[in-house]
Write a protein that holds these residues in place. Structure first.
Motif, PDB file in Angstrom:
ATOM      1  N   GLU A  45       1.006  -1.252  -0.009  1.00 44.16           N
ATOM      2  CA  GLU A  45       0.110  -0.123   0.048  1.00 44.16           C
ATOM      3  C   GLU A  45       0.810   1.304  -0.107  1.00 44.16           C
ATOM      4  OE1 GLU A  45      -3.885   1.345   2.283  1.00 44.16           O
ATOM      5  OE2 GLU A  45      -2.548   0.821   3.360  1.00 44.16           O
ATOM      6  N   ASP A  46       2.126   1.370   0.639  1.00 44.56           N
ATOM      7  CA  ASP A  46       2.823   2.420   0.847  1.00 44.56           C
ATOM      8  C   ASP A  46       3.719   2.676  -0.465  1.00 44.56           C
ATOM      9  OD1 ASP A  46       2.176   2.885   3.641  1.00 44.56           O
ATOM     10  OD2 ASP A  46       4.054   1.541   4.304  1.00 44.56           O
ATOM     11  N   ALA A  47       3.666   1.514  -1.130  1.00 46.37           N
ATOM     12  CA  ALA A  47       4.860   1.542  -2.427  1.00 46.37           C
ATOM     13  C   ALA A  47       3.911   2.246  -3.354  1.00 46.37           C
ATOM     14  CB  ALA A  47       5.055   0.206  -2.863  1.00 46.37           C
ATOM     15  N   LEU A  48       2.553   1.696  -3.616  1.00 48.27           N
ATOM     16  CA  LEU A  48       1.710   2.305  -4.607  1.00 48.27           C
ATOM     17  C   LEU A  48       1.133   3.375  -4.278  1.00 48.27           C
ATOM     18  CD1 LEU A  48      -0.379  -1.132  -4.985  1.00 48.27           C
ATOM     19  CD2 LEU A  48       1.327  -0.193  -6.496  1.00 48.27           C
ATOM     20  N   GLN A  49       1.011   4.172  -2.940  1.00 49.96           N
ATOM     21  CA  GLN A  49       0.734   5.209  -2.622  1.00 49.96           C
ATOM     22  C   GLN A  49       1.774   6.450  -3.239  1.00 49.96           C
ATOM     23  OE1 GLN A  49      -0.567   5.479   1.413  1.00 49.96           O
ATOM     24  NE2 GLN A  49      -2.649   4.857   0.965  1.00 49.96           N
ATOM     25  N   SER A  50       2.919   6.083  -2.663  1.00 47.33           N
ATOM     26  CA  SER A  50       4.198   6.811  -3.204  1.00 47.33           C
ATOM     27  C   SER A  50       4.391   6.884  -4.531  1.00 47.33           C
ATOM     28  CB  SER A  50       5.404   6.598  -2.340  1.00 47.33           C
ATOM     29  OG  SER A  50       5.828   5.498  -2.582  1.00 47.33           O
ATOM     30  N   SER A  51       4.343   5.826  -5.428  1.00 43.61           N
ATOM     31  CA  SER A  51       4.513   5.845  -6.900  1.00 43.61           C
ATOM     32  C   SER A  51       3.555   6.602  -7.629  1.00 43.61           C
ATOM     33  CB  SER A  51       4.249   4.382  -7.356  1.00 43.61           C
ATOM     34  OG  SER A  51       2.963   4.036  -7.338  1.00 43.61           O
ATOM     35  N   GLY A  52       2.257   6.999  -7.353  1.00 45.02           N
ATOM     36  CA  GLY A  52       1.349   7.642  -8.165  1.00 45.02           C
ATOM     37  C   GLY A  52       0.851   6.917  -9.372  1.00 45.02           C
ATOM     38  N   LEU A  53       1.325   5.598  -9.234  1.00 47.27           N
ATOM     39  CA  LEU A  53       0.799   4.548 -10.502  1.00 47.27           C
ATOM     40  C   LEU A  53      -0.563   4.094 -10.365  1.00 47.27           C
ATOM     41  CD1 LEU A  53       4.027   2.990 -11.040  1.00 47.27           C
ATOM     42  CD2 LEU A  53       2.930   4.634 -12.514  1.00 47.27           C
ATOM     43  N   PRO A  54      -1.360   3.546 -11.099  1.00 53.21           N
ATOM     44  CA  PRO A  54      -2.600   3.052 -11.047  1.00 53.21           C
ATOM     45  C   PRO A  54      -2.761   1.885  -9.934  1.00 53.21           C
ATOM     46  CG  PRO A  54      -1.706   2.387 -13.242  1.00 53.21           C
ATOM     47  CD  PRO A  54      -0.749   3.337 -12.484  1.00 53.21           C
ATOM     48  N   ALA A  55      -2.926   2.134  -8.808  1.00 52.63           N
ATOM     49  CA  ALA A  55      -2.851   1.165  -7.614  1.00 52.63           C
ATOM     50  C   ALA A  55      -3.720   0.021  -8.040  1.00 52.63           C
ATOM     51  CB  ALA A  55      -2.982   1.814  -6.436  1.00 52.63           C
ATOM     52  N   THR A  56      -4.907   0.513  -8.432  1.00 48.51           N
ATOM     53  CA  THR A  56      -6.176  -0.444  -8.422  1.00 48.51           C
ATOM     54  C   THR A  56      -5.519  -1.597  -9.596  1.00 48.51           C
ATOM     55  OG1 THR A  56      -7.693   0.927  -7.917  1.00 48.51           O
ATOM     56  CG2 THR A  56      -8.452  -0.967  -9.119  1.00 48.51           C
ATOM     57  N   GLU A  57      -5.176  -1.148 -10.693  1.00 47.14           N
ATOM     58  CA  GLU A  57      -4.754  -1.861 -11.828  1.00 47.14           C
ATOM     59  C   GLU A  57      -3.719  -2.951 -11.414  1.00 47.14           C
ATOM     60  OE1 GLU A  57      -2.920  -1.288 -16.262  1.00 47.14           O
ATOM     61  OE2 GLU A  57      -3.764   0.218 -15.337  1.00 47.14           O
ATOM     62  N   ILE A  58      -2.845  -2.361 -10.645  1.00 43.27           N
ATOM     63  CA  ILE A  58      -1.549  -3.066 -10.280  1.00 43.27           C
ATOM     64  C   ILE A  58      -2.075  -4.295  -9.318  1.00 43.27           C
ATOM     65  CG2 ILE A  58       0.656  -3.109  -9.062  1.00 43.27           C
ATOM     66  CD1 ILE A  58       0.900  -0.217 -10.159  1.00 43.27           C
ATOM     67  N   ILE A  59      -2.808  -3.942  -8.275  1.00 42.15           N
ATOM     68  CA  ILE A  59      -3.516  -5.242  -7.430  1.00 42.15           C
ATOM     69  C   ILE A  59      -4.027  -6.043  -8.079  1.00 42.15           C
ATOM     70  CG2 ILE A  59      -5.295  -5.219  -5.561  1.00 42.15           C
ATOM     71  CD1 ILE A  59      -2.613  -4.110  -4.228  1.00 42.15           C
ATOM     72  N   GLU A  60      -5.172  -5.560  -8.942  1.00 41.81           N
ATOM     73  CA  GLU A  60      -5.863  -6.618  -9.669  1.00 41.81           C
ATOM     74  C   GLU A  60      -5.000  -7.521 -10.678  1.00 41.81           C
ATOM     75  OE1 GLU A  60      -8.618  -4.376 -12.123  1.00 41.81           O
ATOM     76  OE2 GLU A  60     -10.045  -3.786 -10.275  1.00 41.81           O
ATOM     77  N   GLU A  61      -3.944  -7.037 -11.089  1.00 43.72           N
ATOM     78  CA  GLU A  61      -3.057  -7.919 -11.806  1.00 43.72           C
ATOM     79  C   GLU A  61      -2.193  -8.840 -11.241  1.00 43.72           C
ATOM     80  OE1 GLU A  61       0.431  -7.896 -15.064  1.00 43.72           O
ATOM     81  OE2 GLU A  61      -0.768  -5.993 -14.767  1.00 43.72           O
ATOM     82  N   ILE A  62      -1.996  -8.480  -9.673  1.00 44.19           N
ATOM     83  CA  ILE A  62      -1.264  -9.214  -8.697  1.00 44.19           C
ATOM     84  C   ILE A  62      -2.228 -10.476  -8.359  1.00 44.19           C
ATOM     85  CG2 ILE A  62      -0.454  -9.422  -6.483  1.00 44.19           C
ATOM     86  CD1 ILE A  62       0.846  -6.705  -6.970  1.00 44.19           C
ATOM     87  N   ILE A  63      -3.458  -9.769  -7.846  1.00 36.03           N
ATOM     88  CA  ILE A  63      -4.677 -10.988  -7.444  1.00 36.03           C
ATOM     89  C   ILE A  63      -4.860 -12.133  -8.708  1.00 36.03           C
ATOM     90  CG2 ILE A  63      -6.965 -11.082  -6.919  1.00 36.03           C
ATOM     91  CD1 ILE A  63      -6.679  -8.673  -5.405  1.00 36.03           C
TER      92      ILE A  63
END
Length: 75
Positions: A45-63
């Motif tokens: 969560e910290d990494a995605l928040q600080s990156s400014g990248l599409p967190a939802t898209e990245i999480i969905e791909e991981i899941i």
């Protein structure tokens, strides 16, 4: 939903160790957390928040990939 919450709270290095394919997903989005010394103390969560990248898209791909990995193991 619970899986997403657990992933978000997971330490980045532990995530990489448990699911090595996540490194490739991060590289796809140009996240360099695998080689970052600070990632020992950072949650997904910290990494995605600080990156400014599409967190939802990245999480969905991981899941999705975790699901694919589990299916392959069970087959």
């Amino acid at each position: 939903m619970k899986q997403k919450e657990l992933l978000l709270k997971m330490n980045i290095q532990k995530l990489f160790k448990k699911y090595p394919f996540v490194i490739k997903i991060f590289e796809k989005f140009e996240l360099k957390c695998n080689s970052c010394l600070f990632s020992k103390n950072v949650s997904l969560e910290d990494a995605l928040q600080s990156s400014g990248l599409p967190a939802t898209e990245i999480i969905e791909e991981i899941i999705k990939n975790i699901g694919d990995q589990l299916w392959i193991v069970k087959s």
